[in-house]
Motif scaffolding. Structure first.
Motif, PDB file in Angstrom:
ATOM      1  N   VAL A 141       0.669  -1.277   0.021  1.00  0.00           N
ATOM      2  CA  VAL A 141      -0.054   0.010  -0.048  1.00  0.00           C
ATOM      3  C   VAL A 141       0.893   1.328   0.080  1.00  0.00           C
ATOM      4  N   VAL A 142       1.775   1.312   0.693  1.00  0.00           N
ATOM      5  CA  VAL A 142       2.701   2.393   0.848  1.00  0.00           C
ATOM      6  C   VAL A 142       3.293   2.866  -0.370  1.00  0.00           C
ATOM      7  N   PRO A 143       4.122   1.939  -1.204  1.00  0.00           N
ATOM      8  CA  PRO A 143       4.772   2.236  -2.373  1.00  0.00           C
ATOM      9  C   PRO A 143       3.468   2.775  -3.361  1.00  0.00           C
ATOM     10  N   LYS A 144       2.209   2.096  -3.496  1.00  0.00           N
ATOM     11  CA  LYS A 144       1.249   2.308  -4.408  1.00  0.00           C
ATOM     12  C   LYS A 144       0.738   3.576  -4.147  1.00  0.00           C
ATOM     13  N   THR A 145       0.398   4.116  -2.922  1.00  0.00           N
ATOM     14  CA  THR A 145       0.054   5.306  -2.873  1.00  0.00           C
ATOM     15  C   THR A 145       0.945   6.355  -3.036  1.00  0.00           C
ATOM     16  N   SER A 146       2.301   6.019  -2.706  1.00  0.00           N
ATOM     17  CA  SER A 146       3.282   7.137  -2.719  1.00  0.00           C
ATOM     18  C   SER A 146       3.779   7.127  -4.392  1.00  0.00           C
ATOM     19  N   GLN A 147       3.172   6.072  -5.043  1.00  0.00           N
ATOM     20  CA  GLN A 147       3.272   6.484  -6.344  1.00  0.00           C
ATOM     21  C   GLN A 147       4.805   6.085  -6.836  1.00  0.00           C
ATOM     22  N   ARG A 148       5.642   5.150  -6.220  1.00  0.00           N
ATOM     23  CA  ARG A 148       7.090   5.001  -6.509  1.00  0.00           C
ATOM     24  C   ARG A 148       7.320   3.562  -5.837  1.00  0.00           C
ATOM     25  N   ARG A 149       8.494   3.153  -6.420  1.00  0.00           N
ATOM     26  CA  ARG A 149       8.842   1.627  -5.957  1.00  0.00           C
ATOM     27  C   ARG A 149       9.220   1.686  -4.541  1.00  0.00           C
ATOM     28  N   LEU A 150       9.146   0.612  -3.596  1.00  0.00           N
ATOM     29  CA  LEU A 150       9.583   0.507  -2.169  1.00  0.00           C
ATOM     30  C   LEU A 150      11.134   1.144  -2.244  1.00  0.00           C
ATOM     31  N   TYR A 151      11.594   1.704  -1.198  1.00  0.00           N
ATOM     32  CA  TYR A 151      12.772   2.461  -1.194  1.00  0.00           C
ATOM     33  C   TYR A 151      13.794   1.286  -1.228  1.00  0.00           C
ATOM     34  N   LEU A 210       9.966   2.633   4.998  1.00  0.00           N
ATOM     35  CA  LEU A 210       8.623   3.301   4.578  1.00  0.00           C
ATOM     36  C   LEU A 210       8.611   4.850   4.562  1.00  0.00           C
ATOM     37  N   ILE A 211       9.321   5.398   5.441  1.00  0.00           N
ATOM     38  CA  ILE A 211       9.763   6.831   5.644  1.00  0.00           C
ATOM     39  C   ILE A 211      10.365   7.274   4.332  1.00  0.00           C
ATOM     40  N   ARG A 212      11.451   6.613   3.971  1.00  0.00           N
ATOM     41  CA  ARG A 212      11.984   6.922   2.664  1.00  0.00           C
ATOM     42  C   ARG A 212      11.089   6.869   1.358  1.00  0.00           C
ATOM     43  N   THR A 213      10.336   5.692   1.567  1.00  0.00           N
ATOM     44  CA  THR A 213       9.419   5.617   0.329  1.00  0.00           C
ATOM     45  C   THR A 213       8.334   6.957   0.282  1.00  0.00           C
ATOM     46  N   ILE A 214       8.016   7.266   1.342  1.00  0.00           N
ATOM     47  CA  ILE A 214       7.011   8.123   1.373  1.00  0.00           C
ATOM     48  C   ILE A 214       7.722   9.614   1.092  1.00  0.00           C
ATOM     49  N   ALA A 215       9.061   9.812   1.865  1.00  0.00           N
ATOM     50  CA  ALA A 215       9.427  11.237   1.468  1.00  0.00           C
ATOM     51  C   ALA A 215       9.790  11.425  -0.062  1.00  0.00           C
ATOM     52  N   ASP A 216       9.910  10.174  -0.728  1.00  0.00           N
ATOM     53  CA  ASP A 216      10.389  10.517  -2.092  1.00  0.00           C
ATOM     54  C   ASP A 216       9.130  10.323  -3.267  1.00  0.00           C
ATOM     55  N   ARG A 217       8.053  10.455  -2.392  1.00  0.00           N
ATOM     56  CA  ARG A 217       6.661  10.243  -3.206  1.00  0.00           C
ATOM     57  C   ARG A 217       6.618  11.076  -4.592  1.00  0.00           C
ATOM     58  N   GLY A 218       5.620  10.178  -5.406  1.00  0.00           N
ATOM     59  CA  GLY A 218       5.428  10.779  -6.713  1.00  0.00           C
ATOM     60  C   GLY A 218       4.199  11.581  -6.517  1.00  0.00           C
ATOM     61  N   VAL A 219       3.636  11.966  -5.710  1.00  0.00           N
ATOM     62  CA  VAL A 219       2.426  12.692  -5.320  1.00  0.00           C
ATOM     63  C   VAL A 219       2.636  13.730  -4.232  1.00  0.00           C
ATOM     64  N   GLU A 220       1.697  14.976  -4.336  1.00  0.00           N
ATOM     65  CA  GLU A 220       2.042  15.792  -3.370  1.00  0.00           C
ATOM     66  C   GLU A 220       1.502  15.432  -1.998  1.00  0.00           C
ATOM     67  N   GLU A 221       0.305  14.820  -1.953  1.00  0.00           N
ATOM     68  CA  GLU A 221      -0.489  14.637  -0.707  1.00  0.00           C
ATOM     69  C   GLU A 221       0.072  13.484   0.002  1.00  0.00           C
ATOM     70  N   ILE A 222       0.081  13.304   1.098  1.00  0.00           N
ATOM     71  CA  ILE A 222       0.531  11.974   1.715  1.00  0.00           C
ATOM     72  C   ILE A 222      -1.093  11.258   2.005  1.00  0.00           C
ATOM     73  N   TYR A 223      -1.190  10.421   1.443  1.00  0.00           N
ATOM     74  CA  TYR A 223      -2.483   9.701   1.444  1.00  0.00           C
ATOM     75  C   TYR A 223      -3.194   9.382   2.836  1.00  0.00           C
ATOM     76  N   ILE A 224      -4.102   9.450   3.365  1.00  0.00           N
ATOM     77  CA  ILE A 224      -4.566   9.024   4.720  1.00  0.00           C
ATOM     78  C   ILE A 224      -4.225   7.580   5.255  1.00  0.00           C
ATOM     79  N   SER A 225      -4.092   6.600   4.501  1.00  0.00           N
ATOM     80  CA  SER A 225      -3.450   5.221   4.841  1.00  0.00           C
ATOM     81  C   SER A 225      -2.121   5.540   5.441  1.00  0.00           C
ATOM     82  N   ASN A 226      -1.199   6.445   4.738  1.00  0.00           N
ATOM     83  CA  ASN A 226       0.042   6.487   5.191  1.00  0.00           C
ATOM     84  C   ASN A 226       0.180   7.198   6.615  1.00  0.00           C
TER      85      ASN A 226
END
Ligand code: HEM
Ligand code: HEM
Lengths: 328, 480
Positions: B100-110, B166-182
């Motif tokens: 879920v985290v990579p998917k909602t961050s729109q990038r590969r797992l760190y 996960l933090i590294r994945t979210i920090a480099d996310r491909g979208v602006e918003e942090i989805y509520i799941s995260n």
């Protein structure tokens, strides 16, 4: 800047906010309690043997079924006076692998509360037998048996603690003797006695009686009292355990017209009598400090009128008379 | 994920036809393999842990089944709880999180290697921890922290490494918003890292009652700040995805999040109501336990309103029924906890088997059901392979009926236990009267265990095949 877009802001608030809340809800109160808990006057620190016993208690997971925590509720009065923080002041970390006070308060009471088991069941023989197999003394018990705390030997050495196991539960050959672990565990259990709180306020138990006399419900029912205090040895059917605890059904002392010897036995205990041609290895504990005159009268009455026994009634006055007469 | 198709329903005469999953396998095979291995390990722990659970429940009916020290009730009980907590539930949650985290961050797992190391660490902790407990080595008998600190350190490093990943994945996310799941997921990881540290630092738990204060805090925070937020976070992803519509209200989710953090942290004291812990701490805990209704209503309301009008989709899916049951369970069984915290009811239920019922209602009826919903929702879409719809249904009904039988028996029995103590009946009465209820618990537990075997088979059916799949680029979008 917003929580939705700035992950560092969001994660910092989550992280440090939680640490702050944890200080309020846990660390702060824990430090305060730790600094303000004093051992009760009159209580003794654990001896090395008792500590070893506590270690066995923890290792075997007795806390999964036993609490050591009496709540300030009427329903808990059978277990003793309400527990106070000072009751747990002597609990200290056991070793480097468990650098915290062990969690004896417990959260489930599948078995009885053990806060004052040392007062309620002071008989070592009973404790050993019960640990060897609880079903031997309490047929409906679901407590596990702990035979690995015992050894079976062909000839018990003179200083060994021999456990008189009834035939149905005994090993096919040999004698059951308690191991060091069992001895430590029983020493720990017998050390579990409440120290009186100093006379103050409503929770005053200065008399040192773990069962507060005002606990009226427990005073009324002879059958209940018998079940709580006597049935563990003499069994619910009054027949005892052959060779370990005597039968009270049709027992001469119990059915005698004069209740004085019967009452005296309950008040002061007994050991080494020859009862209907048998002698018993275990001792009968004394109940003078634990039960009121009315409660003893109720129990004695119950015994004198159950399991086919028929003997005249006794009153609290009779008990008081025996108590006075013999306490010189 | 694609909407379940109304056309391609499996044709089964006996049961409601379930919609097939239309999308095809995930292209990133390394990712698929990682998640599948996590789930396979988790499921092995589920089988081991609940086999032990069944065995424990048999011991209440036949206490002399064995006299082996390593299998003694007092030693085996924490093996059951810790195995299902850290082996099954935690690993299964992390598996879904790693999707879920990579998917909602729109990038590969760190980092994939980090994820594999975490998996190894957590497995290692559960193996060593279980062996220690059976050997009689535990952490002073503190519930849910029975692993001694060197073992828990292994587990915690797995959690911390995953959190970093996960933090590294979210920090480099491909979208602006942090989805509520995260929010929920990272909350779970950060809170648990702090929680384990506080629970295992010795300085302020050196005598009886100070240890008890920490124990109360730890016990409910372990369930409330680890399992609860993470499965809720997962549901904020899976539910809208599987229904193919947005979550009803984003801000309700945010409200529930902050109240979760503030209220849940404070309620630990309710484990020791009437204990000699500070009275004010107990009162605060009870007040916040009532306050938790806000969190529950916001969370559950949000999910149910999202599901509103999608009854048909749910009935035709084999993952959504698990999620529906889990969401309802979240509300009902947590609200039950609020009742248990009230002094007037606590005195009846505390110390009885009612608490054991609550533990299983929440951990099983809420947490585990949501995890299963997530797994059935995700895996077929990753591997392109489906379980038998019939067996997924059998799994659902056996698990549901099994845990109803288990917990209703204990709720009735536990209440009777409490009443018998209030009436001052001889203690042994409360042991005798439980006998039939303990038997029913074993029956319900056996059904639950059977459903786990079926689930394990279903998981096997959903396993990724070695074949490298190629798929038209057009379909890739379906997975995003
Ligand atoms: C509003 C939310 C909740 C409240 C107010 C609540 C309240 C309580 C209370 C008062 C107890 C102690 C019962 C007793 O010992 O007498 C308890 C025990 C427990 N609860 Fe909850 N509960 C809530 C939600 C949850 C959730 C969501 C979970 C699982 C994810 C959970 C898992 C447990 C467990 C495992 C125990 C047993 C602890 C033990 O071993 O003694 N609870 N809960
Ligand atoms: C086949 C299914 C299961 C069976 C038969 C089972 C059985 C048991 C038994 C017999 C106990 C001991 C109760 C006692 O001490 O009186 C127990 C405790 C516990 N189990 Fe299970 N269990 C099962 C599944 C699970 C699962 C999947 C979870 C969590 C995900 C779980 C969580 C717990 C917890 C938290 C406790 C401690 C209860 C408390 O202290 O209140 N169990 N279980």
């Amino acid at each position: 800047m917003s929580f939705h877009k700035n992950h560092w802001l969001l994660f910092s608030v989550i992280f440090f906010g939680y640490i702050a809340l944890s200080w309020i809800a846990a660390i702060g109160p824990a430090i305060w309690v730790q600094d303000h808990t004093r051992a009760l006057p009159g209580s003794a620190p654990m001896t090395p043997v008792e500590r070893r016993g506590l270690q066995v208690y923890i290792a075997e997971g007795c806390i999964a079924c036993h609490t050591q925590q009496v709540r300030p509720l009427k329903m808990d009065a059978v277990w003793g006076r309400p527990s106070a923080p000072g009751d747990y002041a002597h609990l200290k970390p056991l070793d480097i692998w468990q650098p915290y006070a062990p969690a004896v308060l417990g959260s489930e009471r599948t078995g009885p509360d053990l806060t004052s088991i040392g007062t309620r069941q002071p008989s070592e023989t009973w404790q050993y037998l019960h640990l060897y197999n609880p079903r031997a003394v309490s047929p409906d018990s679901v407590m596990p048996a702990f035979p690995w705390l015992f050894e079976v030997v062909a000839n018990a050495p003179a200083d060994a603690v021999v456990v008189p196991v009834p035939p149905a539960y005994a090993p096919s050959a040999g004698t059951v003797v308690a191991s060091d672990k069992a001895r430590a565990l029983v020493a720990y259990l017998l050390s579990l006695k409440q120290v009186p709180l100093r006379a103050s306020g409503a929770n005053n138990a200065a008399a040192g009686t773990p069962v507060p006399p005002e606990n009226a419900t427990a005073g009324a029912e002879g059958a209940t009292l018998y079940s709580n205090h006597c049935a563990s040895c003499h069994q619910a059917n009054g027949r005892g355990l052959a060779g370990v605890f005597p039968s009270l059904a049709n027992n001469p002392v119990v059915v005698a017209d004069d209740p004085a010897p019967h009452i005296a036995t309950v008040l002061h205990g007994a050991q080494g009598r020859t009862i209907e041609g048998m002698t018993y290895p275990a001792a009968m504990p004394a109940f003078a400090d634990q039960l009121t005159d009315a409660q003893i009268a109720a129990i004695v009455d119950h015994e004198r009128s159950s399991w086919g026994n028929q003997a005249p009634k006794v009153t609290a006055k009779d008990v008081a008379a025996v108590r006075k007469g013999e306490a010189k | 994920m694609a909407e379940p198709s109304p056309i391609l329903s499996a044709d089964r005469p006996l049961v409601v036809g379930k919609a097939r999953v239309e999308s095809v396998g995930e292209r990133d095979t390394a990712w698929t393999r990682l998640i599948f291995v996590y789930l396979a390990c988790a499921t092995s722990w589920l089988i081991v842990g609940t086999l032990i659970g069944v065995y424990l429940s048999i011991k209440f009916t036949a206490p002399d089944v064995d006299h082996v020290p390593w299998l003694s009730f007092g030693r085996l009980r924490p093996v059951h709880t810790n195995t299902v907590f850290w082996g099954w539930t935690s690993l299964a949650m992390i598996a879904l999180v790693l999707y879920v985290v990579p998917k909602t961050s729109q990038r590969r797992l760190y980092s994939f290697p980090l994820a594999w190391i975490s998996l190894a660490l957590i497995n290692l902790a559960v193996v060593i921890g279980g062996l220690c407990l059976m050997g009689g080595i535990n952490n002073g008998g503190q519930e849910y922290r029975e692993y001694i600190w060197p073992v828990m350190a292994i587990f915690a490093s797995g959690v911390v490494l995953t959190a970093y990943n996960l933090i590294r994945t979210i920090a480099d996310r491909g979208v602006e918003e942090i989805y509520i799941s995260n929010w929920y997921i990272m909350g779970g990881f950060l809170w648990t890292s702090v929680l384990v540290t506080i629970a295992y630092l010795p300085f302020y738990q050196q005598n009886g009652i100070s240890e008890t204060v920490i124990q109360g805090y730890y016990m409910h925070n372990a369930v409330g700040m680890w399992f609860t937020p993470i499965v809720l976070g997962l549901t904020y992803y899976f539910l809208p995805k599987l229904l193919n519509k947005p979550i009803y209200s984003y801000s309700l989710g945010v409200l529930a999040f902050w109240t979760q953090m503030v209220f849940y942290t404070m309620i630990g004291g309710h484990h020791f109501v009437f204990a000699p812990t500070p009275w004010w701490l107990q009162t605060v805990a009870i007040i916040f336990s009532v306050g938790m209704i806000v969190t529950l209503a916001a969370g559950t309301g949000n999910f149910l309103l999202t599901m509103k009008g999608s009854g048909r989709t749910i009935a035709r899916s084999y993952s959504l029924p698990f999620i529906l049951a889990g969401v309802i369970g979240y509300f009902l069984w947590s609200a039950q906890g609020t009742l248990e915290a009230l002094r007037s009811l606590n005195l009846v239920w505390h110390f009885t088997n009612y608490t054991v019922a609550h533990s299983h209602l929440t951990m099983y009826g809420f947490v585990v059901f949501l995890i299963w919903g997530g797994i059935y929702g995700l895996l077929p879409r990753m591997t392109g392979r489906e379980p038998s719809h019939l067996l997924a249904g059998v799994h659902f009904w056996f698990a549901l009926l099994g845990y109803f039988i288990y917990t209703f028996a204990l709720m009735v029995g536990g209440t009777l236990q409490g009443v018998s103590w209030i009436l001052n009946a001889p203690f042994i009465e409360s042991v005798r009267l439980m006998a039939p209820f303990w038997l029913w618990r074993a029956v319900g537990g056996a059904m639950m265990f059977l459903s786990h075997l079926i689930f394990a088979y279903n998981l096997w059916r959903m396993r990724p095949l070695r074949l490298e799949r190629t798929m038209p680029v057009a379909q890739m979008g379906a997975l995003a």
